[in-house]
Motif scaffolding. Structure first.
Motif, PDB file in Angstrom:
ATOM      1  N   HIS A 118      14.695 -21.717   5.098  1.00  0.00           N
ATOM      2  CA  HIS A 118      15.066 -21.349   6.465  1.00  0.00           C
ATOM      3  C   HIS A 118      15.396 -19.862   6.561  1.00  0.00           C
ATOM      4  CE1 HIS A 118      17.079 -21.358  10.368  1.00  0.00           C
ATOM      5  NE2 HIS A 118      18.032 -20.656   9.780  1.00  0.00           N
ATOM      6  N   TRP A 119      16.242 -19.380   5.654  1.00  0.00           N
ATOM      7  CA  TRP A 119      16.664 -17.984   5.721  1.00  0.00           C
ATOM      8  C   TRP A 119      15.570 -17.028   5.268  1.00  0.00           C
ATOM      9  CZ3 TRP A 119      20.401 -17.570   8.844  1.00  0.00           C
ATOM     10  CH2 TRP A 119      21.376 -18.556   8.920  1.00  0.00           C
ATOM     11  N   SER A 120      14.589 -17.520   4.527  1.00  0.00           N
ATOM     12  CA  SER A 120      13.499 -16.657   4.061  1.00  0.00           C
ATOM     13  C   SER A 120      12.387 -16.528   5.092  1.00  0.00           C
ATOM     14  CB  SER A 120      12.920 -17.218   2.755  1.00  0.00           C
ATOM     15  OG  SER A 120      13.889 -17.257   1.739  1.00  0.00           O
ATOM     16  N   TYR A 121      12.100 -17.608   5.819  1.00  0.00           N
ATOM     17  CA  TYR A 121      10.940 -17.620   6.708  1.00  0.00           C
ATOM     18  C   TYR A 121      11.280 -17.785   8.186  1.00  0.00           C
ATOM     19  CZ  TYR A 121       7.620 -17.807   2.845  1.00  0.00           C
ATOM     20  OH  TYR A 121       6.869 -17.499   1.742  1.00  0.00           O
ATOM     21  N   GLU A 122      12.400 -18.400   8.495  1.00  0.00           N
ATOM     22  CA  GLU A 122      12.708 -18.683   9.895  1.00  0.00           C
ATOM     23  C   GLU A 122      13.727 -17.720  10.488  1.00  0.00           C
ATOM     24  OE1 GLU A 122      13.517 -22.926  10.427  1.00  0.00           O
ATOM     25  OE2 GLU A 122      12.555 -23.269   8.488  1.00  0.00           O
ATOM     26  N   SER A 123      14.459 -17.011   9.667  1.00  0.00           N
ATOM     27  CA  SER A 123      15.437 -16.050  10.157  1.00  0.00           C
ATOM     28  C   SER A 123      14.763 -14.709  10.421  1.00  0.00           C
ATOM     29  CB  SER A 123      16.562 -15.873   9.137  1.00  0.00           C
ATOM     30  OG  SER A 123      17.438 -14.849   9.546  1.00  0.00           O
ATOM     31  N   THR A 124      15.242 -14.012  11.440  1.00  0.00           N
ATOM     32  CA  THR A 124      14.682 -12.698  11.788  1.00  0.00           C
ATOM     33  C   THR A 124      15.525 -11.558  11.240  1.00  0.00           C
ATOM     34  OG1 THR A 124      15.887 -12.698  13.891  1.00  0.00           O
ATOM     35  CG2 THR A 124      13.666 -13.617  13.900  1.00  0.00           C
ATOM     36  N   LYS A 125      16.591 -11.868  10.516  1.00  0.00           N
ATOM     37  CA  LYS A 125      17.513 -10.813  10.082  1.00  0.00           C
ATOM     38  C   LYS A 125      17.626 -10.743   8.566  1.00  0.00           C
ATOM     39  CE  LYS A 125      20.229 -10.857  14.323  1.00  0.00           C
ATOM     40  NZ  LYS A 125      21.572 -10.920  14.928  1.00  0.00           N
ATOM     41  N   VAL A 126      16.495 -10.899   7.882  1.00  0.00           N
ATOM     42  CA  VAL A 126      16.473 -10.756   6.430  1.00  0.00           C
ATOM     43  C   VAL A 126      15.328  -9.836   6.063  1.00  0.00           C
ATOM     44  CG1 VAL A 126      17.489 -13.020   5.984  1.00  0.00           C
ATOM     45  CG2 VAL A 126      15.014 -12.804   6.156  1.00  0.00           C
ATOM     46  N   PRO A 127      15.413  -9.138   4.938  1.00  0.00           N
ATOM     47  CA  PRO A 127      14.312  -8.259   4.520  1.00  0.00           C
ATOM     48  C   PRO A 127      13.068  -9.073   4.199  1.00  0.00           C
ATOM     49  CG  PRO A 127      15.949  -8.476   2.782  1.00  0.00           C
ATOM     50  CD  PRO A 127      16.543  -9.114   4.003  1.00  0.00           C
ATOM     51  N   PRO A 128      11.875  -8.479   4.347  1.00  0.00           N
ATOM     52  CA  PRO A 128      10.637  -9.210   4.079  1.00  0.00           C
ATOM     53  C   PRO A 128      10.500  -9.666   2.637  1.00  0.00           C
ATOM     54  CG  PRO A 128      10.199  -6.866   4.384  1.00  0.00           C
ATOM     55  CD  PRO A 128      11.613  -7.090   4.789  1.00  0.00           C
TER      56      PRO A 128
END
Length: 214
Positions: A118-128
């Motif tokens: 979720h935090w890797s692919y669905e969040s917009t506030k994490v580095p690529p």
């Protein structure tokens, strides 16, 4: 009078008015720059907007937490939907077995993996780079764990004399029964037929939801 006229003439020659106008213009420029710096500084120190809460259960819920029956059902749905539609068909076909849900450690690892996804692919506030970390770190480690946990489950022909959670072998045609019925499930199925009963039993063991105050 002569001395006063001389001083007035000297001031006029020095173009005092123009200098005062230039000074006022520069002061105005500095004020604008100071305002822009102040605004930028305030933006840097402002509290970031909170990340929208995902549908239950957040980052990495635990099956050992004191969750109630409603939360447990939501957790099962949250994990199963992702595993069936994303993890199993795209990544895990080679290590998956239909009894995966019966193994607590596998469920715990998959739940944490789903939270990381979720935090890797669905969040917009994490580095690529977070998605690369999921692909090359978290999933491979979980894949190794699944393989080890399910190594004693499967078909008898997998060099297992007594498989744990065995998958039924298809019946071979005979003269008496040339078209035998297929087995209830195969090693390539997402879950075995006992899945729904197991889930309901697991949920029923949880505490009842707290009653809302009147």
């Amino acid at each position: 009078m002569s001395d006063a006229r001389k001083r007035i003439t000297d001031l006029e020659n020095q173009k005092l008015k123009e200098r005062l106008e230039q000074l006022a213009y520069k002061v105005g420029e500095h004020k604008e720059q100071l305002a822009a710096i102040t605004e930028a500084f305030a933006a840097l120190h402002a509290e970031p907007e909170p990340e929208p809460e995902p549908d239950w259960p957040g980052v990495s819920p635990s099956w050992t937490d004191d969750i109630d029956q409603d939360q447990a059902r939501e957790l099962w749905d949250w994990l199963t939907e992702w595993c069936q539609n994303i993890l199993w068909p795209i990544y895990a076909q080679d290590v998956w077995k239909p009894c995966w849900y019966r193994h607590t450690r596998v469920r715990v690892a998959l739940t944490a993996l789903r939270g990381a996804h979720h935090w890797s692919y669905e969040s917009t506030k994490v580095p690529p780079t977070r998605s690369l970390e999921w692909e090359f770190r978290w999933w491979p480690q979980t894949e190794t764990l699944i393989r080890a946990e399910l190594q004693d489950c499967g078909l008898p022909r997998d060099d297992l004399k007594r498989p744990k959670h065995p998958v039924p072998m298809p019946k071979q045609p005979t003269v008496e029964d040339p078209h035998p019925a297929p087995p209830a499930f195969t090693a390539k199925d997402f879950v075995d037929p006992g899945f729904f009963e197991y889930v309901e039993r697991n949920i029923s063991k949880r505490r009842e939801p707290d009653k809302e105050a009147d």
